[in-house]
Design a protein around this motif. Sequence first.
Motif, PDB file in Angstrom:
ATOM      1  N   SER A 147       0.850  -1.189   0.000  1.00 41.13           N
ATOM      2  CA  SER A 147       0.000   0.000   0.000  1.00 41.13           C
ATOM      3  C   SER A 147       0.884   1.236   0.000  1.00 41.13           C
ATOM      4  CB  SER A 147      -0.930   0.005   1.223  1.00 41.13           C
ATOM      5  OG  SER A 147      -0.167  -0.009   2.421  1.00 41.13           O
ATOM      6  N   GLY A 148       0.257   2.405  -0.152  1.00 41.04           N
ATOM      7  CA  GLY A 148       1.033   3.640  -0.163  1.00 41.04           C
ATOM      8  C   GLY A 148       2.007   3.706  -1.319  1.00 41.04           C
ATOM      9  N   ILE A 149       1.543   3.306  -2.509  1.00 42.94           N
ATOM     10  CA  ILE A 149       2.415   3.261  -3.691  1.00 42.94           C
ATOM     11  C   ILE A 149       2.562   4.652  -4.304  1.00 42.94           C
ATOM     12  CG2 ILE A 149       2.663   2.286  -6.026  1.00 42.94           C
ATOM     13  CD1 ILE A 149       0.980  -0.103  -5.012  1.00 42.94           C
ATOM     14  N   THR A 150       3.779   4.966  -4.725  1.00 46.62           N
ATOM     15  CA  THR A 150       4.069   6.202  -5.461  1.00 46.62           C
ATOM     16  C   THR A 150       4.670   5.847  -6.811  1.00 46.62           C
ATOM     17  OG1 THR A 150       4.437   7.559  -3.484  1.00 46.62           O
ATOM     18  CG2 THR A 150       5.469   8.308  -5.525  1.00 46.62           C
ATOM     19  N   VAL A 151       4.182   6.506  -7.861  1.00 47.74           N
ATOM     20  CA  VAL A 151       4.740   6.350  -9.202  1.00 47.74           C
ATOM     21  C   VAL A 151       5.443   7.653  -9.554  1.00 47.74           C
ATOM     22  CG1 VAL A 151       4.274   5.920 -11.638  1.00 47.74           C
ATOM     23  CG2 VAL A 151       2.922   4.754  -9.888  1.00 47.74           C
ATOM     24  N   ASP A 152       6.744   7.553  -9.798  1.00 51.57           N
ATOM     25  CA  ASP A 152       7.562   8.719 -10.152  1.00 51.57           C
ATOM     26  C   ASP A 152       7.880   8.643 -11.641  1.00 51.57           C
ATOM     27  OD1 ASP A 152       9.086  11.075  -9.633  1.00 51.57           O
ATOM     28  OD2 ASP A 152      10.911   9.869  -9.692  1.00 51.57           O
ATOM     29  N   PHE A 153       7.356   9.575 -12.427  1.00 52.37           N
ATOM     30  CA  PHE A 153       7.559   9.567 -13.870  1.00 52.37           C
ATOM     31  C   PHE A 153       8.844  10.298 -14.252  1.00 52.37           C
ATOM     32  CE2 PHE A 153       2.950   9.081 -13.456  1.00 52.37           C
ATOM     33  CZ  PHE A 153       2.719   8.022 -14.320  1.00 52.37           C
ATOM     34  N   THR A 154       9.428   9.870 -15.356  1.00 50.85           N
ATOM     35  CA  THR A 154      10.596  10.551 -15.897  1.00 50.85           C
ATOM     36  C   THR A 154      10.543  10.521 -17.422  1.00 50.85           C
ATOM     37  OG1 THR A 154      13.017  10.693 -15.816  1.00 50.85           O
ATOM     38  CG2 THR A 154      12.076   8.492 -15.961  1.00 50.85           C
ATOM     39  N   MET A 155      11.408  11.304 -18.050  1.00 49.59           N
ATOM     40  CA  MET A 155      11.521  11.359 -19.507  1.00 49.59           C
ATOM     41  C   MET A 155      12.979  11.101 -19.861  1.00 49.59           C
ATOM     42  SD  MET A 155       9.078  14.704 -20.056  1.00 49.59           S
ATOM     43  CE  MET A 155       9.160  14.657 -21.850  1.00 49.59           C
ATOM     44  N   THR A 190       4.337  11.570  -8.850  1.00 49.42           N
ATOM     45  CA  THR A 190       5.395  12.570  -8.831  1.00 49.42           C
ATOM     46  C   THR A 190       6.081  12.579 -10.193  1.00 49.42           C
ATOM     47  OG1 THR A 190       7.008  10.996  -7.932  1.00 49.42           O
ATOM     48  CG2 THR A 190       5.786  12.348  -6.339  1.00 49.42           C
ATOM     49  N   LEU A 191       6.877  13.624 -10.411  1.00 50.30           N
ATOM     50  CA  LEU A 191       7.571  13.778 -11.693  1.00 50.30           C
ATOM     51  C   LEU A 191       8.998  14.240 -11.440  1.00 50.30           C
ATOM     52  CD1 LEU A 191       7.517  13.954 -14.842  1.00 50.30           C
ATOM     53  CD2 LEU A 191       6.736  16.324 -14.574  1.00 50.30           C
ATOM     54  N   ASP A 192       9.939  13.550 -12.045  1.00 45.18           N
ATOM     55  CA  ASP A 192      11.350  13.945 -12.035  1.00 45.18           C
ATOM     56  C   ASP A 192      11.845  13.774 -13.466  1.00 45.18           C
ATOM     57  OD1 ASP A 192      14.012  14.454 -11.679  1.00 45.18           O
ATOM     58  OD2 ASP A 192      14.279  13.079  -9.992  1.00 45.18           O
ATOM     59  N   PRO A 193      11.669  14.785 -14.313  1.00 44.86           N
ATOM     60  CA  PRO A 193      11.851  14.595 -15.755  1.00 44.86           C
ATOM     61  C   PRO A 193      13.261  14.247 -16.192  1.00 44.86           C
ATOM     62  CG  PRO A 193      11.609  16.921 -15.238  1.00 44.86           C
ATOM     63  CD  PRO A 193      11.293  16.166 -13.981  1.00 44.86           C
ATOM     64  N   THR A 194      14.262  14.513 -15.354  1.00 43.45           N
ATOM     65  CA  THR A 194      15.650  14.256 -15.773  1.00 43.45           C
ATOM     66  C   THR A 194      16.260  13.045 -15.082  1.00 43.45           C
ATOM     67  OG1 THR A 194      16.542  15.763 -14.090  1.00 43.45           O
ATOM     68  CG2 THR A 194      15.995  16.703 -16.252  1.00 43.45           C
ATOM     69  N   GLU A 195      15.489  12.293 -14.323  1.00 46.16           N
ATOM     70  CA  GLU A 195      16.024  11.108 -13.655  1.00 46.16           C
ATOM     71  C   GLU A 195      16.494  10.089 -14.694  1.00 46.16           C
ATOM     72  OE1 GLU A 195      17.256   8.237 -11.220  1.00 46.16           O
ATOM     73  OE2 GLU A 195      16.565  10.179 -10.482  1.00 46.16           O
ATOM     74  N   ARG A 196      17.748   9.613 -14.539  1.00 47.50           N
ATOM     75  CA  ARG A 196      18.290   8.664 -15.506  1.00 47.50           C
ATOM     76  C   ARG A 196      18.744   7.351 -14.879  1.00 47.50           C
ATOM     77  NH1 ARG A 196      18.377   8.015 -20.852  1.00 47.50           N
ATOM     78  NH2 ARG A 196      20.558   7.422 -20.816  1.00 47.50           N
ATOM     79  N   HIS A 197      18.899   7.318 -13.565  1.00 49.30           N
ATOM     80  CA  HIS A 197      19.401   6.105 -12.919  1.00 49.30           C
ATOM     81  C   HIS A 197      18.422   4.952 -13.136  1.00 49.30           C
ATOM     82  CE1 HIS A 197      21.521   3.567 -10.120  1.00 49.30           C
ATOM     83  NE2 HIS A 197      20.388   3.337  -9.474  1.00 49.30           N
TER      84      HIS A 197
END
Length: 371
Positions: A157-165, A254-261
């Motif tokens: 539970s308490g899931i977070t989806v962090d999007f990136t490009m 959430t959004l972190d557009p420059t995440e590359r790891h």
Amino acid sequence: MQKPSNLLPEGFHDALPPYAEAASRLERDVLDTLASHGYARVTPPLAEYEDGLTERMQGGSRSDLIRLVDPISQRTLALRPDMTMQIGRIAATSMADRPRPLRLSYSGQVLKLRSGQLQPERSRLQIGAELIGADSVVAASEIVSVAIEALERAGVSGITVDFTMPDLIDILAAGPLPLPQAQIAEVRGELDMKDAGGLNAMGATGYLPLIEATGPFDDAMAKLRAFDGDGLLGSRLDGVAEIAASIRGKAELTLDPTERHGFEYQNWFGFTLYAESFIGALGRGGSYEIAQADGETEAAVGFSLYPDPLINAGFGAKTSEQIFLPLGHDRNAAAKLRATGWRTVAALSEKDQAQTLGCSHILNGDQPEPL
């Protein structure tokens, strides 16, 4: 006779009760979820020829390979550090003639040459799904939704989806914010660390607004759209926003557009899965391309889960009452108890004791009796 060593290599461990059983149950729950959405399971081998494996690998994964020489062919083998490229190989060869979109699932151990501080294990379970033949918004939305459902089925539970490009910097560097090829990786690194000073020192000040375009999805997306004044990123931003809208209410966004790891081979879209009470990611996914035998590529989108932290935290464990069967017990009664979910532990000698063997009940005639 020399005494055998009981030590295991660094980063490897035995899975003991109840964790081994919990792992199997959690794996089954996740795979059943994938199967319910039409993802058919495939099982690639643990080792492949190194050259064939590395041809399909990108980014830093090649440095994770454990290599050995095959005594039969005398060619170098490599143990897989990731299963995604193997699924791509299967789709491009053995299942090349299957109708698209092709939905495949998989599960197995992956092995890494080195471990990190946050993830000291060099062997870990990977479970995933790949949708091959499409990377549209609809396909991507399905993948993210199925990934969330799989985690929920596992009890998370308490899931977070962090999007990136993942290819955002490449697009900007080739267009409105040009960079020398040698500097692109440096800019990515500074953005990953959110180091405004580093970008200033490099003269890459045009990329500074991207540091601010990070956080809760709606606010971060608004800042990213403001940054994209000429609309170069419009269709991509619309796509990511549509995917986010399809799962709104199912998870925090959430959004972190420059995440590359962890996104070395993804292209226009990627996502990371987190959950409350857990440090680090539980899974990642996104869009990518599969190399075909004729030199062409095929679009795909998928995700991988790494559920070991869940298993270590007790997810997948199931409490079932255990009953002790004395010598000469009623075998038919014991069979009926097993059929209704009881675990039975039969005495092998008069020395065996119910409590010592972890039982909560003892079979008295044909009925369980609490200890």
